[in-house]
Scaffold this motif. Sequence first.
Motif, PDB file in Angstrom:
ATOM      1  N   GLN A 119       0.831  -1.201   0.000  1.00 37.07           N
ATOM      2  CA  GLN A 119       0.000   0.000   0.000  1.00 37.07           C
ATOM      3  C   GLN A 119       0.868   1.254   0.000  1.00 37.07           C
ATOM      4  O   GLN A 119       0.600   2.199  -0.756  1.00 37.07           O
ATOM      5  CB  GLN A 119      -0.934   0.015   1.207  1.00 37.07           C
ATOM      6  N   ARG A 120       1.921   1.262   0.798  1.00 39.18           N
ATOM      7  CA  ARG A 120       2.818   2.432   0.824  1.00 39.18           C
ATOM      8  C   ARG A 120       3.463   2.652  -0.543  1.00 39.18           C
ATOM      9  O   ARG A 120       3.592   3.789  -0.988  1.00 39.18           O
ATOM     10  CB  ARG A 120       3.890   2.277   1.903  1.00 39.18           C
ATOM     11  N   PHE A 121       3.880   1.589  -1.232  1.00 34.20           N
ATOM     12  CA  PHE A 121       4.475   1.735  -2.562  1.00 34.20           C
ATOM     13  C   PHE A 121       3.491   2.406  -3.508  1.00 34.20           C
ATOM     14  O   PHE A 121       3.820   3.382  -4.179  1.00 34.20           O
ATOM     15  CB  PHE A 121       4.888   0.368  -3.122  1.00 34.20           C
ATOM     16  N   TYR A 122       2.273   1.902  -3.575  1.00 32.12           N
ATOM     17  CA  TYR A 122       1.307   2.435  -4.535  1.00 32.12           C
ATOM     18  C   TYR A 122       0.800   3.819  -4.164  1.00 32.12           C
ATOM     19  O   TYR A 122       0.467   4.616  -5.034  1.00 32.12           O
ATOM     20  CB  TYR A 122       0.153   1.450  -4.741  1.00 32.12           C
ATOM     21  N   THR A 123       0.748   4.144  -2.870  1.00 31.27           N
ATOM     22  CA  THR A 123       0.290   5.482  -2.482  1.00 31.27           C
ATOM     23  C   THR A 123       1.442   6.482  -2.441  1.00 31.27           C
ATOM     24  O   THR A 123       1.318   7.580  -2.977  1.00 31.27           O
ATOM     25  CB  THR A 123      -0.438   5.457  -1.121  1.00 31.27           C
ATOM     26  N   ASP A 124       2.560   6.124  -1.843  1.00 31.90           N
ATOM     27  CA  ASP A 124       3.677   7.059  -1.713  1.00 31.90           C
ATOM     28  C   ASP A 124       4.463   7.218  -3.012  1.00 31.90           C
ATOM     29  O   ASP A 124       4.835   8.320  -3.378  1.00 31.90           O
ATOM     30  CB  ASP A 124       4.644   6.606  -0.613  1.00 31.90           C
ATOM     31  N   VAL A 125       4.725   6.127  -3.707  1.00 28.97           N
ATOM     32  CA  VAL A 125       5.546   6.183  -4.914  1.00 28.97           C
ATOM     33  C   VAL A 125       4.713   6.547  -6.138  1.00 28.97           C
ATOM     34  O   VAL A 125       5.015   7.491  -6.852  1.00 28.97           O
ATOM     35  CB  VAL A 125       6.303   4.856  -5.142  1.00 28.97           C
ATOM     36  N   LEU A 126       3.646   5.796  -6.391  1.00 32.20           N
ATOM     37  CA  LEU A 126       2.827   6.036  -7.592  1.00 32.20           C
ATOM     38  C   LEU A 126       1.701   7.033  -7.362  1.00 32.20           C
ATOM     39  O   LEU A 126       1.002   7.402  -8.296  1.00 32.20           O
ATOM     40  CB  LEU A 126       2.273   4.718  -8.128  1.00 32.20           C
ATOM     41  N   GLN A 127       1.502   7.456  -6.134  1.00 35.69           N
ATOM     42  CA  GLN A 127       0.522   8.483  -5.776  1.00 35.69           C
ATOM     43  C   GLN A 127      -0.924   8.096  -6.077  1.00 35.69           C
ATOM     44  O   GLN A 127      -1.752   8.954  -6.374  1.00 35.69           O
ATOM     45  CB  GLN A 127       0.878   9.807  -6.436  1.00 35.69           C
ATOM     46  N   LEU A 128      -1.231   6.812  -5.999  1.00 34.26           N
ATOM     47  CA  LEU A 128      -2.635   6.408  -6.036  1.00 34.26           C
ATOM     48  C   LEU A 128      -3.197   6.641  -4.644  1.00 34.26           C
ATOM     49  O   LEU A 128      -2.461   6.811  -3.682  1.00 34.26           O
ATOM     50  CB  LEU A 128      -2.740   4.931  -6.439  1.00 34.26           C
ATOM     51  N   ARG A 129      -4.507   6.628  -4.538  1.00 36.22           N
ATOM     52  CA  ARG A 129      -5.118   6.854  -3.227  1.00 36.22           C
ATOM     53  C   ARG A 129      -6.030   5.691  -2.869  1.00 36.22           C
ATOM     54  O   ARG A 129      -6.625   5.053  -3.741  1.00 36.22           O
ATOM     55  CB  ARG A 129      -5.883   8.171  -3.183  1.00 36.22           C
ATOM     56  N   VAL A 130      -6.127   5.431  -1.590  1.00 42.49           N
ATOM     57  CA  VAL A 130      -7.010   4.380  -1.084  1.00 42.49           C
ATOM     58  C   VAL A 130      -8.445   4.883  -1.176  1.00 42.49           C
ATOM     59  O   VAL A 130      -8.734   6.028  -0.824  1.00 42.49           O
ATOM     60  CB  VAL A 130      -6.656   4.028   0.377  1.00 42.49           C
ATOM     61  N   GLY A 131      -9.336   4.031  -1.670  1.00 43.37           N
ATOM     62  CA  GLY A 131     -10.742   4.398  -1.792  1.00 43.37           C
ATOM     63  C   GLY A 131     -11.655   3.254  -1.408  1.00 43.37           C
ATOM     64  O   GLY A 131     -11.232   2.286  -0.764  1.00 43.37           O
ATOM     65  N   PHE A 132     -12.907   3.363  -1.820  1.00 44.85           N
ATOM     66  CA  PHE A 132     -13.918   2.380  -1.465  1.00 44.85           C
ATOM     67  C   PHE A 132     -13.488   0.967  -1.858  1.00 44.85           C
ATOM     68  O   PHE A 132     -12.945   0.739  -2.940  1.00 44.85           O
ATOM     69  CB  PHE A 132     -15.250   2.696  -2.157  1.00 44.85           C
ATOM     70  N   ARG A 133     -13.762   0.029  -0.966  1.00 46.94           N
ATOM     71  CA  ARG A 133     -13.588  -1.399  -1.204  1.00 46.94           C
ATOM     72  C   ARG A 133     -14.712  -2.110  -0.473  1.00 46.94           C
ATOM     73  O   ARG A 133     -14.980  -1.809   0.689  1.00 46.94           O
ATOM     74  CB  ARG A 133     -12.235  -1.870  -0.671  1.00 46.94           C
ATOM     75  N   PRO A 134     -15.389  -3.043  -1.133  1.00 44.14           N
ATOM     76  CA  PRO A 134     -16.455  -3.778  -0.445  1.00 44.14           C
ATOM     77  C   PRO A 134     -15.913  -4.510   0.786  1.00 44.14           C
ATOM     78  O   PRO A 134     -14.719  -4.803   0.856  1.00 44.14           O
ATOM     79  CB  PRO A 134     -16.946  -4.774  -1.503  1.00 44.14           C
ATOM     80  N   PRO A 135     -16.785  -4.853   1.717  1.00 48.20           N
ATOM     81  CA  PRO A 135     -16.339  -5.530   2.948  1.00 48.20           C
ATOM     82  C   PRO A 135     -16.100  -7.023   2.720  1.00 48.20           C
ATOM     83  O   PRO A 135     -16.813  -7.877   3.249  1.00 48.20           O
ATOM     84  CB  PRO A 135     -17.503  -5.274   3.911  1.00 48.20           C
ATOM     85  N   PHE A 136     -15.092  -7.344   1.910  1.00 49.85           N
ATOM     86  CA  PHE A 136     -14.751  -8.744   1.654  1.00 49.85           C
ATOM     87  C   PHE A 136     -14.266  -9.403   2.943  1.00 49.85           C
ATOM     88  O   PHE A 136     -13.837  -8.725   3.880  1.00 49.85           O
ATOM     89  CB  PHE A 136     -13.663  -8.854   0.585  1.00 49.85           C
TER      90      PHE A 136
END
Length: 143
Positions: A20-37
């Motif tokens: 998660q840190r790689f994709y948010t910090d490096v690629l600057q994607l953001r965490v969003g909605f995810r169903p309650p799997f």
Amino acid sequence: MAIVKPSHYSIRTGDLDQSQRFYTDVLQLRVGFRPPFNFPGVWLYPDQDESEFGVVHLIGVEPRSREGLRDYLGARPVEDLRGSGAVDHIAFLATDWPRMRQRFDALGVSYHEQLEPSLGLLQVFLVDPSGVTIELNYRDLPQ
């Protein structure tokens, strides 16, 4: 029925926080909605629009407790969670390479640049914490 475009790709990871840190910090994607799997995970988005369900889905694999994941997506040995397997890489169109290069350099992220003039692209390759190769394609070629 016609295929319109890719929707997302999913990565099974033994270290959800690091991925998660790689994709948010490096690629600057953001965490969003995810169903309650019934298994840990994160859906990542490139912007505020969540109508297309994210571009990267991270799936947390807990070796001691994988029942929810197994029931939903099927079992896979923990040894198989490294690299891209038969998939060579995942590519994104991107913008503002100078700014992203500064970010990579500041974070100590390794990358490789490849100029492809016949396509009018600068291709940048890097590897995520699970060993998956990511390609970023920049149309704005450096002068």
